[in-house]
Design an enzyme around this catalytic site. Sequence first.
Site, PDB file in Angstrom:
ATOM      1  CB  ILE C 125      -0.999   0.013   1.172  1.00 58.80           C
ATOM      2  CG1 ILE C 125      -1.814   1.306   1.147  1.00 58.80           C
ATOM      3  CG2 ILE C 125      -0.316  -0.150   2.519  1.00 58.80           C
ATOM      4  CD1 ILE C 125      -3.155   1.185   1.835  1.00 58.80           C
ATOM      5  CD  GLU C 248      -4.295   0.250   8.126  1.00 58.58           C
ATOM      6  OE1 GLU C 248      -5.129   0.091   7.219  1.00 58.58           O
ATOM      7  OE2 GLU C 248      -3.572   1.267   8.229  1.00 58.58           O
ATOM      8  NE  ARG C 249      -2.635   4.991  13.610  1.00 56.27           N
ATOM      9  CZ  ARG C 249      -3.174   6.179  13.461  1.00 56.27           C
ATOM     10  NH1 ARG C 249      -4.046   6.626  14.355  1.00 56.27           N
ATOM     11  NH2 ARG C 249      -2.849   6.943  12.454  1.00 56.27           N
TER      12      ARG C 249
HETATM   13  C1  LIG Z   1      10.416   1.115   7.129  1.00 53.52           C
HETATM   14  C2  LIG Z   1       9.237   1.941   6.745  1.00 53.52           C
HETATM   15  C3  LIG Z   1       8.153   1.327   6.140  1.00 53.52           C
HETATM   16  C4  LIG Z   1       7.063   2.089   5.720  1.00 53.52           C
HETATM   17  N1  LIG Z   1       6.040   1.482   5.041  1.00 53.52           N
HETATM   18  C5  LIG Z   1       5.113   2.262   4.469  1.00 53.52           C
HETATM   19  C6  LIG Z   1       4.146   1.690   3.591  1.00 53.52           C
HETATM   20  O1  LIG Z   1       4.119   0.479   3.378  1.00 53.52           O
HETATM   21  N2  LIG Z   1       3.267   2.509   2.996  1.00 53.52           N
HETATM   22  C7  LIG Z   1       3.271   3.842   3.220  1.00 53.52           C
HETATM   23  O2  LIG Z   1       2.447   4.528   2.660  1.00 53.52           O
HETATM   24  N3  LIG Z   1       4.156   4.421   4.051  1.00 53.52           N
HETATM   25  C8  LIG Z   1       5.089   3.658   4.654  1.00 53.52           C
HETATM   26  N4  LIG Z   1       6.017   4.237   5.486  1.00 53.52           N
HETATM   27  C9  LIG Z   1       6.004   5.686   5.673  1.00 53.52           C
HETATM   28  C10 LIG Z   1       5.562   6.094   7.083  1.00 53.52           C
HETATM   29  O3  LIG Z   1       4.195   5.884   7.224  1.00 53.52           O
HETATM   30  C11 LIG Z   1       5.976   7.561   7.317  1.00 53.52           C
HETATM   31  O4  LIG Z   1       7.374   7.583   7.397  1.00 53.52           O
HETATM   32  C12 LIG Z   1       5.401   8.155   8.570  1.00 53.52           C
HETATM   33  O5  LIG Z   1       4.027   8.294   8.439  1.00 53.52           O
HETATM   34  C13 LIG Z   1       6.009   9.533   8.870  1.00 53.52           C
HETATM   35  O6  LIG Z   1       5.978  10.365   7.777  1.00 53.52           O
HETATM   36  P1  LIG Z   1       7.289  11.138   7.316  1.00 53.52           P
HETATM   37  O7  LIG Z   1       8.367  10.146   7.225  1.00 53.52           O
HETATM   38  O8  LIG Z   1       6.946  11.917   6.127  1.00 53.52           O
HETATM   39  O9  LIG Z   1       7.607  12.092   8.532  1.00 53.52           O
HETATM   40  P2  LIG Z   1       7.050  13.583   8.703  1.00 53.52           P
HETATM   41  O10 LIG Z   1       5.603  13.537   8.537  1.00 53.52           O
HETATM   42  O11 LIG Z   1       7.835  14.479   7.859  1.00 53.52           O
HETATM   43  O12 LIG Z   1       7.392  13.819  10.217  1.00 53.52           O
HETATM   44  C14 LIG Z   1       8.615  14.401  10.672  1.00 53.52           C
HETATM   45  C15 LIG Z   1       8.512  14.628  12.156  1.00 53.52           C
HETATM   46  O13 LIG Z   1       7.494  15.591  12.404  1.00 53.52           O
HETATM   47  C16 LIG Z   1       6.611  15.109  13.373  1.00 53.52           C
HETATM   48  N5  LIG Z   1       5.286  15.671  13.204  1.00 53.52           N
HETATM   49  C17 LIG Z   1       4.460  15.508  12.177  1.00 53.52           C
HETATM   50  N6  LIG Z   1       3.330  16.180  12.390  1.00 53.52           N
HETATM   51  C18 LIG Z   1       3.434  16.789  13.586  1.00 53.52           C
HETATM   52  C19 LIG Z   1       2.586  17.630  14.366  1.00 53.52           C
HETATM   53  N7  LIG Z   1       1.388  18.000  13.944  1.00 53.52           N
HETATM   54  N8  LIG Z   1       3.024  18.058  15.543  1.00 53.52           N
HETATM   55  C20 LIG Z   1       4.240  17.705  15.982  1.00 53.52           C
HETATM   56  N9  LIG Z   1       5.081  16.925  15.305  1.00 53.52           N
HETATM   57  C21 LIG Z   1       4.682  16.465  14.110  1.00 53.52           C
HETATM   58  C22 LIG Z   1       6.637  13.629  13.168  1.00 53.52           C
HETATM   59  O14 LIG Z   1       6.153  12.942  14.301  1.00 53.52           O
HETATM   60  C23 LIG Z   1       8.101  13.389  12.914  1.00 53.52           C
HETATM   61  O15 LIG Z   1       8.771  13.337  14.140  1.00 53.52           O
HETATM   62  C24 LIG Z   1       7.066   3.472   5.954  1.00 53.52           C
HETATM   63  C25 LIG Z   1       8.142   4.067   6.586  1.00 53.52           C
HETATM   64  C26 LIG Z   1       9.225   3.324   6.969  1.00 53.52           C
HETATM   65  C27 LIG Z   1      10.378   4.020   7.617  1.00 53.52           C
END
Ligand SMILES: Cc1cc2nc3c(=O)[nH]c(=O)nc-3n(C[C@H](O)[C@H](O)[C@H](O)COP(=O)(O)OP(=O)(O)OC[C@H]3O[C@@H](n4cnc5c(N)ncnc54)[C@H](O)[C@@H]3O)c2cc1C
Lengths: 388, 388, 388, 388
Positions: C125, C248-249
């Site tokens: 996904i 999921e969570r």
């Molecule tokens: C190994 C791995 C597997 C994954 N598998 C999937 C997958 O199968 N499919 C998929 O779609 N995605 C996948 N992901 C992506 C994952 O869901 C995202 O990495 C995650 O949701 C965080 O998004 P980001 O990396 O863009 O971080 P960002 O959203 O850029 O966050 C950066 C920081 O800001 C913080 N932050 C964000 N919003 C706020 C707020 N409102 N207030 C305070 N702090 C905040 C976050 O907590 C984080 O510390 C995967 C990621 C990894 C590392």
Amino acid sequence: MTIERTLFTPDHEAFRDSFRRFMDKEIAPFHDDWEAQGYVDRALWNKAGENGFLCMSLPEEHGGAGADLLYSVIQFEELWARGFTGVGFGLHSEIVAPYILHYGTEAQKKNYLPKLASGEMVGAIAMSEPGAGSDLQAVRTAALKQPDGSWRLSGSKTFITNGWHADLVIVVAKTDPEGGAKGTSLFLVERGMPGFEKGQRLKKLGLKAQDTSELFFNDVHLPPDALLGGQAQENRGFVCLMEQLPWERLQIAISAVAASQAAIDHTVAYVKDRKVFGQPVGAYQNTRYTLAELQTEVQVAQVFVDKCIELLMQQKLDTATASMAKYWTTDLQCKVMDECVQLHGGYGFMWEYPVTRAYADARVQRIYGGTNEIMKEVITRAMGLPGR
Amino acid sequence: MTIERTLFTPDHEAFRDSFRRFMDKEIAPFHDDWEAQGYVDRALWNKAGENGFLCMSLPEEHGGAGADLLYSVIQFEELWARGFTGVGFGLHSEIVAPYILHYGTEAQKKNYLPKLASGEMVGAIAMSEPGAGSDLQAVRTAALKQPDGSWRLSGSKTFITNGWHADLVIVVAKTDPEGGAKGTSLFLVERGMPGFEKGQRLKKLGLKAQDTSELFFNDVHLPPDALLGGQAQENRGFVCLMEQLPWERLQIAISAVAASQAAIDHTVAYVKDRKVFGQPVGAYQNTRYTLAELQTEVQVAQVFVDKCIELLMQQKLDTATASMAKYWTTDLQCKVMDECVQLHGGYGFMWEYPVTRAYADARVQRIYGGTNEIMKEVITRAMGLPGR
Amino acid sequence: MTIERTLFTPDHEAFRDSFRRFMDKEIAPFHDDWEAQGYVDRALWNKAGENGFLCMSLPEEHGGAGADLLYSVIQFEELWARGFTGVGFGLHSEIVAPYILHYGTEAQKKNYLPKLASGEMVGAIAMSEPGAGSDLQAVRTAALKQPDGSWRLSGSKTFITNGWHADLVIVVAKTDPEGGAKGTSLFLVERGMPGFEKGQRLKKLGLKAQDTSELFFNDVHLPPDALLGGQAQENRGFVCLMEQLPWERLQIAISAVAASQAAIDHTVAYVKDRKVFGQPVGAYQNTRYTLAELQTEVQVAQVFVDKCIELLMQQKLDTATASMAKYWTTDLQCKVMDECVQLHGGYGFMWEYPVTRAYADARVQRIYGGTNEIMKEVITRAMGLPGR
Amino acid sequence: MTIERTLFTPDHEAFRDSFRRFMDKEIAPFHDDWEAQGYVDRALWNKAGENGFLCMSLPEEHGGAGADLLYSVIQFEELWARGFTGVGFGLHSEIVAPYILHYGTEAQKKNYLPKLASGEMVGAIAMSEPGAGSDLQAVRTAALKQPDGSWRLSGSKTFITNGWHADLVIVVAKTDPEGGAKGTSLFLVERGMPGFEKGQRLKKLGLKAQDTSELFFNDVHLPPDALLGGQAQENRGFVCLMEQLPWERLQIAISAVAASQAAIDHTVAYVKDRKVFGQPVGAYQNTRYTLAELQTEVQVAQVFVDKCIELLMQQKLDTATASMAKYWTTDLQCKVMDECVQLHGGYGFMWEYPVTRAYADARVQRIYGGTNEIMKEVITRAMGLPGR
Ligand SMILES: Cc1cc2nc3c(=O)[nH]c(=O)nc-3n(C[C@H](O)[C@H](O)[C@H](O)COP(=O)(O)OP(=O)(O)OC[C@H]3O[C@@H](n4cnc5c(N)ncnc54)[C@H](O)[C@@H]3O)c2cc1C
Ligand SMILES: Cc1cc2nc3c(=O)[nH]c(=O)nc-3n(C[C@H](O)[C@H](O)[C@H](O)COP(=O)(O)OP(=O)(O)OC[C@H]3O[C@@H](n4cnc5c(N)ncnc54)[C@H](O)[C@@H]3O)c2cc1C
Ligand SMILES: Cc1cc2nc3c(=O)[nH]c(=O)nc-3n(C[C@H](O)[C@H](O)[C@H](O)COP(=O)(O)OP(=O)(O)OC[C@H]3O[C@@H](n4cnc5c(N)ncnc54)[C@H](O)[C@@H]3O)c2cc1C
Ligand SMILES: Cc1cc2nc3c(=O)[nH]c(=O)nc-3n(C[C@H](O)[C@H](O)[C@H](O)COP(=O)(O)OP(=O)(O)OC[C@H]3O[C@@H](n4cnc5c(N)ncnc54)[C@H](O)[C@@H]3O)c2cc1C
């Protein structure tokens, strides 16, 4: 601690000894009673004045000793190490007096400083209100300028240290309601002025001998020269408040470290003595590691605070660094007290144990002088982070 | 909390309501005064007895209501949620009475249980001594058997909950000085017996209305049937003490969770209301995350404690699991109180705020009932780790 | 652990055994090599399908076993307990397949579900993009509807679990650029469609055998029925995503607890065996208390997660509670791994030790599936705190 | 950071610049490949030697620059700030070489020091064994004295930094099996001596470019002058090891602070840039407070470490204080990396991000150089606590 401190000269250490003797004689025998009654004896202030223990850093011409700040540092350390937290000399000598010294008119200095130095007057500063603590711009106490240049002051203040004893109160008030931060001034208000009333002494978790109080100002008529600094400082109250922050916050950090070290010392002695299951509590690894961790952090904190003192004396301590010191050492202090209480077992909950009171006293240090959250706001801005 | 609790029936909830009404009427208006005087009014005990709020789990034949333990659970929860920590019903009903029920002779049950249930007698249990807390084998109070089967009891106890009011005290004493853990017995000692004297009520950080006291036994002459359980239980005191541990520790955990949730509720209300810099304190992310963390942990704790209650009622709660509950929830309670105080700003240090008292009260929960360090010893042994 | 789990029947436990045998035979001997190459052998998926280890909870008509979710729970637990974190069955079976089952048209179900169940297709996904993770509304991948009802999809995705193997990808894309949350849809995109390209497998701190990848969509032409759920679900993608969050969570929480308990077990064994200064590392009080604390928290977490599973199966698990479980257990997992590494000394840094890999794998659990910060946002809203 | 450092002169800073240029040219372009292969190119050592970046503190007569220790401090700082953790110059120059300088015979100094300084030889020190890490008295590697004064060395060592490249290894061996701590000596063993074999390079969580290895000694025949310091130092190995501890531990602390500050700087830049929900991640209060806390602690740590450096250079740093620095800063480093990873979201788990590697590298700092538990043992003893 393992690192020798290098700040102090033999003169400073001689002063430390003499202040200790003063505490032994004039404070130690009575502090318990003062806790019970909720305030220290008024006479203590005069005795301190007579012995040169008030406003030491004021110039001699104003009744002080022209001493460097390290003498005050020592006083903070000694009072907190012994748990004599009812005694509000620090705020009096190193917050209230300096405002007058730095911003007061010549007349104001002449009038008030010698009285503060002698203990004839007890000083307080009243910023906080029921609805305004962290956010001082929300202050509602206001002074209305009269056609003749005099003022009419109304409002209420709360949480005022030395409030019940106070003879002289520096009151933060709005002088230009539209002016926001730039519409605030400081006033010198004296006990006995009509309309100035004291509320109750506040019952607190700790600092039991501190006469923290509410103050009420009901249309108090103030002469023109009650404005601190006179017209030159009108609406500049916030600037004054800001300029004093580094030293004020560092004072709290200094007391935090001293109290913490004293609690560790008490606890080390206790656990060496107290036996459980055939060996001293202090022989258990959990006890030992806990104390090693606390001692490490307090040692680290001492080095940091000493560095800040050095910077302060060189006029180089900025607000962000002082805020680091304030928040970090007071968080530490609470952690130290918490662990030290635990290591005392049931005795740690008994009021007669110094560590128990130290626990109760410590809790407020993260709150007043700017809450630790506000400290983080300050630091964050110095780091160039966006936002609020 | 977000998860509905499933332990309680409508009957239980009806009981909760009625106990709340009792608290509103008989406790709430007075608890402040009781804090000031250091003990609750003796009459409260009788009123509670009359209204069926003591010893509810005792069989009806002994004056109880034959109720399941959930009624007592509710009582612990309500008293701690409201901060009525001076009221020692729990120890009386669910520690003292059960000892007599489980180990007492028929005569002892007949004699004492109805009086405990009615409030005619207030119960206490005296294990700890100045020199023996965690390490009960170090108890020095001793009972010497006389040729006629009577006993002579000497020693001093301290930290005794309900001690100043107590009419009946279960006293832990050595009966075979060589026997170690196997030479300890429990005695029923009544107020007024010659040589039994009460020391001072202990001044404490919190639990201000609790009459925790010292007790002195100076060659108290006890009849043979003052030995709990009679001869059958001679030297078996430790076994009895051990058997009751799971329930006793769980009681503390129950109160810890209830107090924590109440503090969160208070604080959520406070931060929604209190405004700083133009918005509620509760709108700041730091506040929100802090409260989200606390609520999560307290929710988790509630589910765990409810599971333990379930196990207890099925006779399946072992000491290690109860020790987990005791240590973990009381650590949590102190953390919750600490953060909630902080979110109250200066008000968090004022005694009139419930959260301030809750902070002071919480601290002892990590200490009594077996310190949290001792809990870890127990858990570690259950994990098969090589020992001490 | 000290509390018996009550969720599972003997049938479940038999399944656990058979899955363990499968792991012993088909995964354990190869996982190291898969880590080195960065992906598991494609054949594993087919073997799993053949043995009924994929999509067990799908109805039989769609190729599943019509099993309750506890079978999947067991699979999560076993894979993470053994550290086989390269194996993406969970996402495939319990995230991808359910989307199709719940929202797909009959034709989509018929077409895809049996292939997912047999391992003929590997599912993924794709929500996250280089510029959109926590904030899915910032997704820039867009699908433009063509006059004939077909779509043209463009954009890039990153961090996609199973991405390199994926035969079928559910892609989150904007279908109404003005519509915000209400303008997002889900598409079923197959390997080999022109314009769909795979980027590199991402090199990571842990999950070394997981083929997490970038995916690129360059004007991919999609038939009308590539829209998940057909027209009925157009622009309803966010609703679907939201509805699946609790399960999921919870999956992450389940794996967190299982991995944590396994690490504790490894470490207990290690410290009993390893000797320093003449006694086992496990005999030192610091070791014992550390492990007692970890075991307590993991025990508490297990009870909580089991409660959540129960609620989920009763359709009663809300998103806030699942978010509590996700954030709290993954924080705990990282803490457990950190301490367990430490107790291993130098060996805790060596890749060949399970605890070292478990440390590396654990770190991402606080990040994906919604970061733990986002979890707190969710909880805070359920608490009624004023917003962001 | 907010406090200016005062340790360094312009000469030191010029050196810092030139070392940075060296890194840019000779390390930065290759470090990724070195991670992949598991060791740095051997040629780097020679280049470093040529450019005067090895053994700078050795006297000029021995090939060094007679520089004060601050040059080495700078090198530690720069390497760790940039994440070039595969480069083992520190151990070579400031651990291995000093042993020879302080305890070696004239001949040994003449023979080895210039080669170490030029990079002709790479140095290592081999204390740890599979069964002896914290507890060096459990070392089983033994050297048997032959009638002609030569020695026969047998045993195996593990976790040896620079081990795979090492041309010269200082080996800790028992020379008097009955002598305990007083029966240990240090030997100088050269690559190529018959019976000295290298085991595998160890695959690790981090420090991927470091050639940490196992070493085997199978009856290696050593000439009499392979004994470090000659007969004068026979059985005095432990004393030597102890004397060097303060500086060795401080080196780790120095690197910990530098790496931490670099990670904060990276993260501040990242969160200012990365946008979520319409504003930079760095604008959220949770982010801001987290970074304010980290920066505060790292600032505090820097002041403390700088104080320790000062003390060291005055010959006044004791082992307990150095142990405080080592344990406290490395705990901090791991905390900093953990939070910085989190603030990077998914990118924090990707190997290409510096913060991810910094996270992996940091973990070992709490383990080697004496575990942080052992540090607490040392501190506790300096505090006069009873026990072990
Ligand atoms: C190994 C791995 C597997 C994954 N598998 C999937 C997958 O199968 N499919 C998929 O779609 N995605 C996948 N992901 C992506 C994952 O869901 C995202 O990495 C995650 O949701 C965080 O998004 P980001 O990396 O863009 O971080 P960002 O959203 O850029 O966050 C950066 C920081 O800001 C913080 N932050 C964000 N919003 C706020 C707020 N409102 N207030 C305070 N702090 C905040 C976050 O907590 C984080 O510390 C995967 C990621 C990894 C590392
Ligand atoms: C014993 C004692 C002595 C005192 N002595 C004096 C004195 O002598 N003179 C005087 O003027 N005052 C005095 N004070 C008052 C003290 O300075 C204030 O209590 C303090 O500044 C906090 O203000 P507050 O109590 O109104 O809390 P509030 O400002 O209402 O704060 C409530 C909570 O909100 C948090 N908060 C505030 N702003 C933010 C933000 N932007 N983001 C996130 N969180 C935020 C705070 O940190 C706190 O946790 C004293 C207080 C005490 C308890
Ligand atoms: C308010 C209050 C009410 C009480 N009510 C009662 C009552 O009704 N009846 C009664 O009998 N008692 C009562 N107690 C006493 C209570 O049970 C004891 O205080 C408690 O058991 C701890 O004993 P101690 O105070 O002697 O501490 P100590 O046993 O002296 O412990 C001191 C410290 O050593 C630690 N320690 C002990 N053993 C070890 C070990 N093996 N390894 C590492 N650390 C160790 C402890 O955890 C503690 O931190 C009460 C206490 C209080 C404060
Ligand atoms: C990357 C790396 C590089 C290294 N480089 C070198 C090198 O160049 N030369 C060299 O000789 N060695 C080197 N080492 C080895 C290192 O010094 C040891 O790993 C370290 O001293 C710990 O020893 P150990 O691994 O045997 O752990 P152990 O001693 O087995 O310790 C296991 C656990 O027990 C704890 N423990 C030990 N004693 C006690 C106690 N009394 N009370 C409570 N807990 C205790 C430890 O803290 C640890 O948590 C290196 C290690 C690593 C990982």
